[in-house]
Design an enzyme around this catalytic site. Structure first.
Site: not given
Length: 372
Positions: A15, A75, A94, A96, A118, A134, A220, A268-270, A299, A301
């Site tokens: 990207r 990233k 981003y 994170h 984010e 997402s 949940s 959710a690994i990020d 991380a 995707m």
């Protein structure tokens, strides 16, 4: 303003922070844009595409960082990129930070102004710069999960949608937000049996209205997560606490009780992942096994479909990039509370509470840091 767009250097990350169309919007307003040579080559955006709209092509990242007032990336900055940042420079990308103390320390030491895609918000309470990725990650999670269920990938050898006379896979989606909704939509389209778990009754109600009886919606709790995860063929981890570390909903004990050859795709690994057994992987080596369960924890995707992702991301980031360029970072954030919510590091100060809580660090509100 002078805006720099370096080539992304994370593993299999193609990207690019700005498309030629986005660059044109900035150069037409009198701003300078420096693009590292071949920054967009991986998705078919040549240096010529950029020079045609007024960008200046620079031969390396050192020159891009040195010449720019603001860096626009995709990233989180890698260690070598953090070292290139200078005090007062703006970084828009981003981040994170919550599960990444090393990056947090590096950015604090840099003295830069770091705005995270984010955590930028909108008037509806959404996360407009996270949502496009997402959407991509949610849709990709089913592709990745279906592939990982194949025997050659370590899975149990199950076709997600089955065939007439043979049961389809049970897909369990944790979280009914943007990731979960898109994952459920794709899985249902492939004729799997899909269940979404969420703590919001309103979210479950909206999903029920949208998809009807074809989708199973479950509130949940610890009990329901345990029951459905253990019985699943494919689990999609799509939970999110904005800017904070993801909650560990899937315990190691649950994983040990899952059927051998089942799959966890931890989107959710990020933010650290929602399974205790998750650790970040790359597109080059995307999966590993724990107790016979395939874990897909890439991380970045959306980087796997870099062209679609780049254009989708630029559609969302461009208005904010323009505001930062036109007004300067400080005034733009003072004028726009939603952009201000993206401020994670202001010079040498941490300004995002969820990151501070995750790493047990002191913080100051964005408003206080900006002198409001």
């Amino acid at each position: 303003m002078r805006i720099g767009v370096p080539k992304e250097i994370k593993n299999h990350e193609y990207r690019v922070g700005m498309t030629p169309a986005a660059v044109r919007e900035l150069t037409s307003r009198g701003h300078e844009v420096f693009v590292e040579t071949m920054a967009g080559d991986g998705i078919g955006l040549s240096d010529e595409n950029y020079t045609r709209v007024g960008a200046k092509i620079l031969p390396n990242a050192d020159e891009v960082f040195a010449g720019a007032d603001m860096i626009v990336k995709v990233k989180e900055p890698q260690a070598v990129e953090i070292k290139r940042l200078r005090p007062g420079q703006t970084l828009f990308t981003y981040l994170h930070l919550a599960p990444d103390p090393e990056q947090t320390k590096g950015l604090l030491d840099s003295g830069a102004v770091c705005i995270a895609y984010e955590t930028v918000t909108d008037a509806r309470g959404g996360l407009p710069l996270l949502a496009p990725m997402s959407e991509v990650a949610g849709r990709m999670s089913i592709q990745a999960g279906a592939h990982s269920l194949e025997k050659a990938q370590g899975g149990c050898g199950m076709l997600l949608g089955g065939v007439p006379g043979v049961a389809a896979a049970k897909v369990v989606v944790l979280g009914g937000g943007v990731v979960g909704t898109n994952a459920a939509r794709m899985a249902m389209g492939m004729e799997a049996h899909v269940t979404v778990l969420d703590i919001s009754l309103h979210t479950l109600y909206q999903l029920d209205l949208r998809f009807g009886a074809a989708l199973n919606t479950i509130y949940s709790t610890i009990d329901s997560v345990e029951e459905y995860v253990i019985g699943a063929d494919l689990v999609i981890g799509g939970v999110l606490l904005p800017g904070a570390a993801a909650p560990k909903l899937i315990t190691r004990k649950m994983v040990s009780q899952m059927r051998k050859g089942s799959v966890i795709v931890d989107v959710a690994i990020d933010q650290g992942g929602c399974a205790e057994t998750s650790h970040a992987t790359t597109h080059a080596d995307p999966t590993y096994m724990v107790d016979g369960v395939v874990h897909y924890c890439v991380a970045n995707m959306p980087g796997g479909v870099a062209r679609t992702s780049t254009f989708a991301l630029n559609n969302a980031t461009l208005p904010f990039t323009i505001a930062l360029a036109e007004k300067g970072a400080e005034q733009a954030m003072k004028d726009n509370a939603h952009l201000r919510a993206g401020l994670n590091v202001y010079k040498n100060t941490l300004t995002y509470k969820a990151v501070a809580d995750a790493q047990h660090l002191p913080f100051k509100s964005a408003e206080a840091a900006l002198g409001m």
